[in-house]
Design a protein around this motif. Structure first.
Motif, PDB file in Angstrom:
ATOM      1  N   ASP A  25       0.830  -1.208   0.000  1.00  0.00           N
ATOM      2  CA  ASP A  25       0.000   0.000   0.000  1.00  0.00           C
ATOM      3  C   ASP A  25       0.864   1.257   0.000  1.00  0.00           C
ATOM      4  O   ASP A  25       0.517   2.272  -0.638  1.00  0.00           O
ATOM      5  N   MET A  26       1.991   1.220   0.727  1.00  0.00           N
ATOM      6  CA  MET A  26       2.898   2.370   0.741  1.00  0.00           C
ATOM      7  C   MET A  26       3.512   2.603  -0.628  1.00  0.00           C
ATOM      8  O   MET A  26       3.672   3.752  -1.072  1.00  0.00           O
ATOM      9  N   LEU A  27       3.871   1.516  -1.309  1.00  0.00           N
ATOM     10  CA  LEU A  27       4.408   1.662  -2.660  1.00  0.00           C
ATOM     11  C   LEU A  27       3.375   2.276  -3.598  1.00  0.00           C
ATOM     12  O   LEU A  27       3.693   3.195  -4.368  1.00  0.00           O
ATOM     13  N   PHE A  45      13.183  -0.167  -1.871  1.00  0.00           N
ATOM     14  CA  PHE A  45      13.209   0.485  -0.562  1.00  0.00           C
ATOM     15  C   PHE A  45      12.655  -0.481   0.472  1.00  0.00           C
ATOM     16  O   PHE A  45      12.052  -1.505   0.128  1.00  0.00           O
ATOM     17  N   GLY A  46      12.870  -0.165   1.745  1.00  0.00           N
ATOM     18  CA  GLY A  46      12.376  -1.053   2.785  1.00  0.00           C
ATOM     19  C   GLY A  46      12.631  -0.505   4.175  1.00  0.00           C
ATOM     20  O   GLY A  46      12.919   0.683   4.352  1.00  0.00           O
ATOM     21  N   PHE A 103      12.074   4.495   6.531  1.00  0.00           N
ATOM     22  CA  PHE A 103      12.300   3.668   5.350  1.00  0.00           C
ATOM     23  C   PHE A 103      13.573   4.140   4.652  1.00  0.00           C
ATOM     24  O   PHE A 103      13.891   5.330   4.665  1.00  0.00           O
ATOM     25  N   SER A 104      14.273   3.222   4.025  1.00  0.00           N
ATOM     26  CA  SER A 104      15.541   3.571   3.398  1.00  0.00           C
ATOM     27  C   SER A 104      15.610   3.022   1.975  1.00  0.00           C
ATOM     28  O   SER A 104      14.976   2.023   1.638  1.00  0.00           O
ATOM     29  N   ASP A 139      11.234   8.417  -4.191  1.00  0.00           N
ATOM     30  CA  ASP A 139      12.214   9.313  -3.563  1.00  0.00           C
ATOM     31  C   ASP A 139      11.528  10.300  -2.615  1.00  0.00           C
ATOM     32  O   ASP A 139      12.017  10.554  -1.498  1.00  0.00           O
ATOM     33  N   SER A 140      10.401  10.853  -3.036  1.00  0.00           N
ATOM     34  CA  SER A 140       9.654  11.792  -2.185  1.00  0.00           C
ATOM     35  C   SER A 140       9.125  11.089  -0.943  1.00  0.00           C
ATOM     36  O   SER A 140       9.153  11.653   0.162  1.00  0.00           O
ATOM     37  N   PHE A 141       8.643   9.861  -1.114  1.00  0.00           N
ATOM     38  CA  PHE A 141       8.158   9.086   0.026  1.00  0.00           C
ATOM     39  C   PHE A 141       9.275   8.865   1.038  1.00  0.00           C
ATOM     40  O   PHE A 141       9.075   9.013   2.258  1.00  0.00           O
ATOM     41  N   LEU A 142      10.471   8.518   0.575  1.00  0.00           N
ATOM     42  CA  LEU A 142      11.580   8.249   1.480  1.00  0.00           C
ATOM     43  C   LEU A 142      12.025   9.504   2.222  1.00  0.00           C
ATOM     44  O   LEU A 142      12.384   9.446   3.400  1.00  0.00           O
ATOM     45  N   LYS A 143      12.002  10.641   1.553  1.00  0.00           N
ATOM     46  CA  LYS A 143      12.369  11.896   2.217  1.00  0.00           C
ATOM     47  C   LYS A 143      11.393  12.231   3.339  1.00  0.00           C
ATOM     48  O   LYS A 143      11.778  12.782   4.373  1.00  0.00           O
TER      49      LYS A 143
END
Length: 333
Positions: A168-170, A264-265, A244-245, A235-239
């Motif tokens: 769902d996050m993806l 990512f994970g 998450f990395s 990339d925006s989600f990770l920032k």
């Protein structure tokens, strides 16, 4: 055919271990008896047949090999996982714990299960192994970016599972929801390879340690591909979500896949509370980092660790003063 057991750990994913590996873990990582001398450090870990337990055992081995110099003795406490580990730290029953970064973020920010009782005294020592998303695609589906999942038949994992939450996050990072899919399926992982190869689904989203057996099966049987998640939305989600990395599935992790795959994970994080002295925290971090090559050889789970990423990936609670001192001395991260 080689007999294998399928084991669940941390309530997140499955990992296949041989019976010999299970026996080895039970014997090699046996909980040592506390010593009468020295200061005791207990690491809250996970189930004996899981991943956090041998990881904690490796940390203890690194600490204990020099205990004549620093006076610390490390022991491993088997537990039910991240939530139990945080409860033990909160009540002073352990000094160190391995906790999943996503759960740490909730504890620090007072969200999710920690909405009524945040845990602001948590401190990070180092990042450990990661569990990353893998998107397996039907070669006929023409999926080249996460946004191409729109209008496709995608298996996401069962509602409420860690795999489903990551899926769902993806989708959210790609600007999608389940409503944008042709079908949002909840398929057992062992059914995925056949469904992909029979063109019954277009993509499957997994989360776990690699290689994942079902992904390899689909690659072998019908040339299924791995989708790169090197994407502006991700990339925006990770920032916005430091728990998450950015992670990478290395080339040749899967037979027949010769390029690395960006994904990512989440990470396992070694944490303590502010009550742990700066000197003891420094000693723990130094013991692992100064012997990193030996540490990485103690378990396959540790083989891919990188010292710079260990100082930053998924590290949500503030660094412990002792860890910060060591990293500053070594120019990390």
């Amino acid at each position: 055919m080689r007999l294998r057991y399928r084991l669940k750990y941390e309530g997140t994913m499955t990992k296949r271990l041989s019976p010999f590996a299970i026996l080895l873990a039970a014997l090699f990582w046996h909980h040592p008896a506390p010593a009468a001398d020295g200061r005791l450090l207990a690491i809250e870990s996970g189930e004996v047949i899981g991943m956090y337990y041998p990881e904690a055992g490796a940390i203890c081995r690194m600490i204990n090999r020099d205990r004549g110099q620093h006076g610390l003795r490390c022991v491993v406490e088997p537990t039910a996982g991240s939530m139990a580990n945080l409860a033990a730290l909160r009540h002073g029953d352990g000094q160190l714990a391995i906790v999943q970064s996503r759960i740490l973020a909730q504890a620090v920010t007072g969200t999710g299960a920690f909405a009524r009782e945040p845990f602001p005294d948590l401190r990070s020592l180092m990042s450990l192994h990661g569990e990353s998303v893998l998107v397996l695609v039907n070669p006929a589906a023409r999926i080249r970016t996460p946004a191409d999942l729109r209008g496709k038949r995608v298996t996401l994992g069962h509602t409420g599972s860690f795999q489903r939450q990551m899926a769902d996050m993806l989708l959210s990072a790609a600007g999608l929801s389940t409503a944008d899919l042709a079908s949002a399926l909840e398929m057992d992982n062992h059914m995925v390879p056949e469904a992909l190869c029979r063109n019954e689904v277009d993509a499957a989203i997994f989360t776990g340690l690699h290689p994942i057996a079902e992904a390899q099966e689909a690659i072998d049987d019908c040339g299924a591909g791995l989708l790169s998640l090197k994407d502006g939305g991700v990339d925006s989600f990770l920032k916005a979500n430091p728990a998450f990395s950015r992670q990478v599935v290395a080339e040749d992790t899967y037979a027949g896949v010769h390029d690395k795959t960006s994904t990512f994970g989440v990470n396992a994080i070694l944490v303590a509370t502010a009550a742990l002295s700066a000197d003891d925290a420094y000693t723990v971090v130094k013991a692992v980092f100064e012997g990193l090559d030996a540490f990485k050889g103690m378990h396959p789970l540790l083989a891919g660790l990188d010292r710079r990423r260990m100082a930053r990936d998924g590290v949500v609670p503030p660094l412990h003063d002792g860890a910060q001192r060591y990293f500053k001395e070594k120019g990390l991260p």
